[in-house]
Each structure stands twice: as structure tokens, then as C-alpha cells.
Design an enzyme around this catalytic site. Structure first.
Site, PDB file in Angstrom:
ATOM      1  CE  LYS A   1     -16.022   4.638   7.220  1.00 23.54           C
ATOM      2  NZ  LYS A   1     -15.242   4.706   8.473  1.00 23.54           N
TER       3      LYS A   1
ATOM      4  CB  THR B   1     -18.055   6.272  12.144  1.00 27.06           C
ATOM      5  OG1 THR B   1     -16.805   6.946  12.183  1.00 27.06           O
ATOM      6  CG2 THR B   1     -18.682   6.510  10.772  1.00 27.06           C
TER       7      THR B   1
ATOM      8  CB  SER C   1     -17.155  -0.158   3.602  1.00 26.89           C
ATOM      9  OG  SER C   1     -16.187  -1.153   3.893  1.00 26.89           O
TER      10      SER C   1
ATOM     11  NE  ARG D   1      -3.708  -2.415   2.232  1.00 23.45           N
ATOM     12  CZ  ARG D   1      -4.838  -2.573   2.899  1.00 23.45           C
ATOM     13  NH1 ARG D   1      -5.259  -1.619   3.709  1.00 23.45           N
ATOM     14  NH2 ARG D   1      -5.548  -3.676   2.770  1.00 23.45           N
TER      15      ARG D   1
ATOM     16  CB  THR E   1      -6.524  10.514  25.399  1.00 23.31           C
ATOM     17  OG1 THR E   1      -5.369  10.250  26.197  1.00 23.31           O
ATOM     18  CG2 THR E   1      -6.844  11.995  25.432  1.00 23.31           C
TER      19      THR E   1
ATOM     20  CB  SER F   1     -20.055 -12.820  13.503  1.00 32.24           C
ATOM     21  OG  SER F   1     -19.343 -11.844  12.786  1.00 32.24           O
TER      22      SER F   1
END
Length: 467
Positions: free
Chosen positions: A291, A288, A232, A65, A321, A180
Site C-alpha cells: 500500500k 504490508t 480500510s 465485480r 515461494t 477479535s
């Protein structure tokens, strides 16, 4: 008795036989010699060589990549500046997950500027130790309202949200079985694995196979059905109505990953579950901020007791954090806007339909997405079928046509199904769509690439154009 030596796996050079002498490394720090008295220490370069060979293997397979260095000038989406070999060049980004361009929306930008002016930059700690900001609390209330749930919890990423939530849900109820979908995201797979619960994989988007698996599980065992709403890389949309019915029939909880759907579907951007009128039937909705909402971070929404357990037991939440408050401010502005405005979603769907039509007319091998009746996915995959060719097409689109589309290879998709993943948005004009189709057609002709998706009698794009 002399111990039996363990054979070395030649495919795993990092595994040694027990008969080998263990190495004793040398440690040096600020001039102090902490060397272990040894003559068999292995040079660090030998380890580096092993890692280098793994990278070389990736390159030989065509799966290495390369990150494109892109700058997003304010207000210019979907145009970006690519740092190419000859310097910066303006190109069109066709694969951004900022699906609606909200990362550059003026309202979002203004909210973030105001937050920075008020000091809302870094969080300063975990949520439990000084890192809970008023904007976190406001964002979680907004997300709960978006999905019609009593509670929500934010994370620094969608990956972390799945990791924490599924590991908690699968571990707190003894003897839980997690069912799943075979195409679930890696973050879901890892969360399930960490839970220690028994896992049963059902065929992708198959209510028939899911029911067969549910029928085989004892009625008194806790069960959790885990799936995505929009997948996706294929654009497939889950048969959520059928999954919900099976959950009720067999007494199972449901957990749906809506990361590629929130902001994009539903009257207020609540995702596919909202558009189907099923949000109240789902136990946990995961989403999320990174996106369609154009920010960064992840979240879950559900009943108060469930969300509180994730908050109290989720390791990747407890020890991270918290989300930067400036990002929370941007997310609040983005979500609030999309809850009230249908304009971005409507325009995006118009452009998806136009691109599908033009790809069909050009006889380019668009891969058919599996969707319930009345639904069209916003993700448009174009089949290449070879990692080296997919990379070559991507490189030529960028260098010759000023178009950026990242190639998608294994392990993101199965070998032999390598593709270009296109995500049209509301700001991709008809002129840009036409330029993309013409560029793809030119490269398919020049490179003599297949115009058919294997296993179909005709290009999928033509079948879609008729649908």
C-alpha cells in the site's frame, strides 16, 4: 437396517441426499480411456450451469465485480490508462492503495532496476529451500527497526501474513481465547478460524465491550486481542491506547494490523502505533508492503521468540515461494525514503483536508470516520447505499468524467452501506480535487442520489468540515 435418507438443502444444490446414486466420472488423458463403467455419470455441463447461476445471482443483486483494465505509465501517478470500449483513455485514479505514489518513486524504480540487473528476479524457492536472498534479510532488519522490534518476517502478501501469524499464535498456547474486533479483515478472521482457538467478537472499536468480554474470561487463560489500526472501508481508527491499557489489566497479548497505516502515520511511517507512541506496547505488528510503500508483500514484527514461532509453524509461510527479491529491493528503497522524508505524508494530509472541506461545502454525503482526538483518517468514504447505484455512479465517473473510483459493495461492507472509497494522495492536486467534487456533485444531482447518510441529521461532510 436401511439408512435414514438425508434431506437435500434446496439452497445448496451441490448437496445430495445419501439415497442418491453417486456419480462416477470419466477420466481421459492422452488418448487413454480410464472410464469407470457407469451409466449415471453427470455431464460436466450441469455443474457449469450451477456455477453460472451463482454468477447470475450476483449480477441480479448488482454485486458482480468488473475489473477495470488499467495501465500505470511510469511517473504519471495518479493518472492511469484505462482500456475502455473505445480504446485507451487517460483517467485519474482516486482509489489506489499506492497511497503516496511510491510505486513510481524514482529512487524505488532505480533500486529495482539495479536488482534486476544483478539477477534478483524470482526467489527460486521457499525460504527454507533456496529462497532466502540477502535482500529478504536486509528488508526484515529494516522492518524490525521501523517498528522498534527485535525481529520481523516477510510474506508474499498481507493476507498470508495474517493467516499464518494468527493461526500459529492461537494454536500454540493451549486454551487461548482470541478477542477479535467485529470489523476485522477477512484475512484475520480466517487466521483465527484456522488456529482452532476460542473466538470472542467484541463491538467495533469499543473498549467498553472489550473489557466486558475480557472480564468474563478466566484469569489464567491466555488471551490475544486482535484489531486493526485503520479500517480500510470506513476510515475508522482504533482506540489503541485504551486497548493497550485493557491488555495490561487483563494479561492479554495484542496484535494489530497496520496495513493501511504503515508509511502513512508516525514520524518515520511506522503507523498509528508509532504516532501514538505505543509501538513498544504492542506484541505483534502486522503490515504490508503493498500500500503506502508501493510494492507487494506483507510482514509481521515482534519479539524474536514470537516471530520465530510464526516462521517455524506458519503453513502459509513455510509452503509458499518467498517474495521476489526485486520486490524486496523496491521495498527497502521505499521504506528507507519514507523513514527519512515527511514530505509525502504532509502533502497527503493537506489534500485529504481540502477534499473533506470541499465535499462538505458541496453537501455530498461523506461518511464520518471514528477517530481518536487529534487524528484524521486518510480514507474518505462517500455514501451511496445501493449496489446498483454505486456501480452506476462509478461507471459514469469513468466514462463521462475520466475519474476512476471503484464501488464498494457487500461483502466488503454491510448491505445498505454501499459507497465510493476515495483515497487522496500527495499527487492529487487541488485542481484534480476540485474536478472530482464538481463531477460528484453533477452526478448526485442528475441521479437524484441522497445527500444525507442515514441516521444523521445532516450530511456527515458538514459535521466533519466543522470539526
Amino acid at each position: 437396517m436401511k439408512p435414514m435418507p438425508v434431506a437435500v438443502d434446496e439452497a445448496r444444490p451441490d448437496i445430495r441426499s445419501d439415497s442418491e446414486e453417486p456419480t462416477k466420472p470419466t477420466f481421459r488423458h492422452v488418448g487413454i480411456d480410464l472410464a469407470v463403467n457407469s451409466t449415471s455419470a453427470k455431464p460436466a455441463s450441469s455443474y457449469s450451469a450451477r456455477f453460472a447461476e451463482r454468477i447470475a445471482a450476483l449480477k441480479r443483486e448488482g454485486r458482480y465485480r468488473v475489473f477495470a483494465e488499467l495501465t500505470r505509465p511510469l511517473g504519471k501517478h495518479p493518472f492511469v490508462l484505462w482500456q475502455g470500449p473505445s480504446g485507451p483513455r487517460k483517467v485519474v485514479n482516486w482509489c489506489s492503495n499506492d497511497y503516496l505514489g511510491m510505486g513510481h518513486n524514482p529512487l524505488v524504480n532505480a533500486a529495482m532496476q539495479q536488482a534486476v540487473a544483478e539477477g534478483a528476479t524470482g526467489a527460486g524457492g521457499t525460504r527454507n529451500i533456496g529462497g532466502t536472498n540477502a535482500r529478504h534479510v536486509a528488508l526484515e532488519r529494516l522492518l524490525a527497526g521501523l517498528h522498534g522490534k527485535p525481529a520481523a518476517l516477510t510474506f508474499t502478501s498481507g493476507y498470508s501474513a495474517n493467516l499464518a501469524s494468527l493461526s500459529v499464535l492461537g494454536s500454540l498456547l493451549p486454551h487461548t481465547v482470541i478477542l477479535s474486533d467485529a470489523d476485522n479483515h477477512n484475512s484475520m478472521i480466517e487466521g483465527i478460524r484456522r488456529s482452532g482457538a476460542e473466538k470472542v467478537i467484541f463491538e467495533h472499536n469499543s473498549p467498553r465491550d472489550l473489557e466486558a468480554k475480557l472480564r468474563a474470561i478466566a484469569a489464567d487463560r491466555p488471551k490475544l486481542i486482535v484489531f486493526e489500526s485503520v479500517y480500510s472501508m470506513s476510515g475508522n481508527i482504533a482506540p489503541i491506547r485504551e486497548f493497550v491499557a485493557l491488555a495490561k489489566k487483563y494479561g492479554a497479548m495484542t496484535y494489530v494490523d497496520e496495513v493501511h497505516a504503515v508509511g502513512m502515520y508516525g514520524a518515520r511511517g511506522g503507523g498509528v502505533t508509532e504516532e501514538m507512541g505505543l509501538a513498544q506496547e504492542i506484541d505483534v505488528i502486522q503490515g504490508t508492503l503493498g500500500k503506502a510503500f508501493g510494492m507487494q508483500g506483507g510482514y509481521v514484527a515482534g519479539d524474536e521468540s514470537v516471530v520465530d514461532c510464526i516462521r517455524s509453524f506458519g503453513a502459509s509461510f513455510i509452503f509458499s515461494t518467498s517474495l521476489a527479491p526485486v520486490l524486496a529491493a523496491g521495498a527497502i528503497a521505499s521504506i528507507s525514503h519514507l523513514m527519512a522524508s515527511p514530505v509525502e505524508r504532509a502533502r497527503q494530509r493537506e489534500h485529504v483536508a481540502l477534499l473533506r472541506k470541499r465535499l462538505g461545502e458541496a453537501k455530498l454525503p461523506m461518511m464520518l470516520s471514528q477517530t481518536p482526538k487529534g487524528f484524521a483518517s486518510h480514507i474518505v468514504p462517500v455514501f451511496v447505499g445501493d449496489p446498483v447505484l454505486a456501480k452506476a455512479v462509478s461507471d459514469r465517473l469513468l466514462s463521462e468524467h475520466a475519474i476512476y473510483i471503484q464501488p464498494i459493495n457487500y461483502p466488503t461492507v454491510p448491505r445498505g452501506t454501499e459507497r465510493l472509497r476515495i483515497a487522496p494522495g500527495p499527487l492529487h492536486t487541488p485542481e484534480l480535487i476540485e474536478a472530482l467534487v464538481q463531477s460528484l456533485d453533477t452526478l448526485w444531482r442528475d441521479m437524484q442520489l441522497p445527500r444525507r447518510v442515514p441516521g444523521t441529521g445532516e450530511p456527515d461532510a458538514r459535521a466533519l468540515a466543522r470539526a
